[in-house]
Design a protein around this motif. Sequence first.
Motif, PDB file in Angstrom:
ATOM      1  N   HIS A 177       0.817  -1.205   0.000  1.00 33.93           N
ATOM      2  CA  HIS A 177       0.000   0.000   0.000  1.00 33.93           C
ATOM      3  C   HIS A 177       0.862   1.271   0.000  1.00 33.93           C
ATOM      4  CE1 HIS A 177      -3.205  -2.825   1.214  1.00 33.93           C
ATOM      5  NE2 HIS A 177      -4.026  -1.920   0.729  1.00 33.93           N
ATOM      6  N   GLY A 178       2.169   1.103  -0.147  1.00 35.40           N
ATOM      7  CA  GLY A 178       3.045   2.258  -0.311  1.00 35.40           C
ATOM      8  C   GLY A 178       3.524   2.902   0.952  1.00 35.40           C
ATOM      9  N   ARG A 179       3.399   2.192   2.094  1.00 36.58           N
ATOM     10  CA  ARG A 179       3.854   2.791   3.349  1.00 36.58           C
ATOM     11  C   ARG A 179       4.501   1.708   4.205  1.00 36.58           C
ATOM     12  NH1 ARG A 179       0.034   5.392   8.135  1.00 36.58           N
ATOM     13  NH2 ARG A 179       1.691   6.468   9.271  1.00 36.58           N
ATOM     14  N   PRO A 180       5.676   1.971   4.794  1.00 34.49           N
ATOM     15  CA  PRO A 180       6.308   0.961   5.646  1.00 34.49           C
ATOM     16  C   PRO A 180       5.543   0.774   6.941  1.00 34.49           C
ATOM     17  CG  PRO A 180       7.514   3.019   5.818  1.00 34.49           C
ATOM     18  CD  PRO A 180       6.473   3.226   4.747  1.00 34.49           C
ATOM     19  N   VAL A 181       5.493  -0.456   7.438  1.00 36.13           N
ATOM     20  CA  VAL A 181       4.811  -0.709   8.715  1.00 36.13           C
ATOM     21  C   VAL A 181       5.484   0.070   9.840  1.00 36.13           C
ATOM     22  CG1 VAL A 181       6.131  -2.784   9.337  1.00 36.13           C
ATOM     23  CG2 VAL A 181       3.790  -2.509  10.160  1.00 36.13           C
ATOM     24  N   MET A 182       6.774   0.359   9.707  1.00 33.12           N
ATOM     25  CA  MET A 182       7.448   1.170  10.712  1.00 33.12           C
ATOM     26  C   MET A 182       6.815   2.553  10.810  1.00 33.12           C
ATOM     27  SD  MET A 182       9.730   1.163  13.069  1.00 33.12           S
ATOM     28  CE  MET A 182      10.812  -0.231  12.713  1.00 33.12           C
ATOM     29  N   GLY A 183       6.337   3.092   9.697  1.00 35.20           N
ATOM     30  CA  GLY A 183       5.658   4.377   9.718  1.00 35.20           C
ATOM     31  C   GLY A 183       4.371   4.318  10.514  1.00 35.20           C
ATOM     32  N   ASN A 254      11.722  -3.713   9.799  1.00 34.70           N
ATOM     33  CA  ASN A 254      12.642  -2.608  10.093  1.00 34.70           C
ATOM     34  C   ASN A 254      12.905  -1.709   8.886  1.00 34.70           C
ATOM     35  OD1 ASN A 254      13.850  -3.030  12.946  1.00 34.70           O
ATOM     36  ND2 ASN A 254      13.993  -5.073  12.049  1.00 34.70           N
ATOM     37  N   ILE A 255      12.504  -2.146   7.716  1.00 34.27           N
ATOM     38  CA  ILE A 255      12.909  -1.460   6.489  1.00 34.27           C
ATOM     39  C   ILE A 255      11.990  -0.286   6.164  1.00 34.27           C
ATOM     40  CG2 ILE A 255      13.230  -1.731   3.999  1.00 34.27           C
ATOM     41  CD1 ILE A 255      13.909  -4.689   4.562  1.00 34.27           C
ATOM     42  N   VAL A 256      12.606   0.863   5.961  1.00 39.85           N
ATOM     43  CA  VAL A 256      11.895   2.058   5.489  1.00 39.85           C
ATOM     44  C   VAL A 256      12.526   2.425   4.146  1.00 39.85           C
ATOM     45  CG1 VAL A 256      11.308   4.467   5.934  1.00 39.85           C
ATOM     46  CG2 VAL A 256      11.450   2.836   7.842  1.00 39.85           C
ATOM     47  N   PRO A 257      11.884   2.091   3.040  1.00 42.71           N
ATOM     48  CA  PRO A 257      12.481   2.370   1.729  1.00 42.71           C
ATOM     49  C   PRO A 257      12.815   3.842   1.547  1.00 42.71           C
ATOM     50  CG  PRO A 257      10.597   0.895   1.504  1.00 42.71           C
ATOM     51  CD  PRO A 257      10.594   1.398   2.931  1.00 42.71           C
ATOM     52  N   GLY A 258      14.016   4.095   1.013  1.00 43.65           N
ATOM     53  CA  GLY A 258      14.417   5.453   0.697  1.00 43.65           C
ATOM     54  C   GLY A 258      15.241   6.155   1.748  1.00 43.65           C
TER      55      GLY A 258
END
Length: 338
Positions: A177-183, A254-258
């Motif tokens: 959905h274009g958003r990291p679960v960390m967010g 743990n991954i936040v793309p970008g």
Amino acid sequence: MTSPDRGGDRPRQGAGAERPGALVGGSEARREHLRTLLGLDLAAAEGRLAAVPPAPTDGGPVEVQVLAPCGEPGAEPGADPDVIPAFLLRPLPEHDTGAGIVLVAGHGRGIDALVATDPPDEYHDALAHKLVRAGLTVLCPEMISFGRRRVPPPPGGDPWAPEEKTCEIDAARHLLHGRPVMGRRVADARAAVQALRALPGVDPQRVAVGGGSGGGAVALLLAAADETISAALVATFFCSFAASIASIRHCPCNIVPGLLPELEMADIASLIAPRPLVIEAGARDRIFPIAATREAFAQLRPVWEAHGAVPPELVVTPGGHAFRAERSLEALCEHLAG
């Protein structure tokens, strides 16, 4: 024994703004970039407690609900997607400092591990009780993928075991959905901060965020992204992405793309300046190597000094991947003293 370190005389390895490819612009541009990557909206509706329970007489945990626009499924059938289960612990009146902390659990059973005492959780070591005994009001919100906020098992599947997590499912679902679960975790922790600030007896100007391992990631990212957070305690996470997440097997949640190359961990931590930051690390932590932690930490001192502020403190424990909160808790309380 633990050893505190305020940067020492180690050479600076180069702040993020000086590395090739680093994000152009000042700290506010980097902070806004971080918020964008996390999908964090600071204008989102504030979190609040569904009800304020009476203060307990023994300082023990009380189950509460943080209301926030999450839209996340829960493991229980019919669970309200906009309710974050949480534990609230309030200090005895004679010990109450008026300060508070939102405490985020690391990977495991979730908030139950923060309050377990018989026996205590191996990683957290009854951490919530340590904080409340130090005079802090403690709010422990359940994060996505753990405890009460795991996605339901597939139809016909066996119920999750108590120690099972749904990180891989949640990480994939959010990224699709274009958003990291960390967010999402950072946003939910922020809602908990807002709820704690409104609690009678808590000084809204003295509310910190803390956590270890995956909870440390949430604490670090939230304090960097939201300038209203009073202080941060980050344990067994601060290192470098290059030496940890990108080199050693870690959960994909743990991954936040970008983030890379512009925002290494030291760059993110620098966004907390000039507010107080306390970092705890294990000398024998195999998934967040101490040498890389020290190297990244050496980059922070000049940032706080440029603000005329007290530099962060690195507390190194002799063990491995465990949150002991001895000197690090003491240092945090010094910063939160009224």
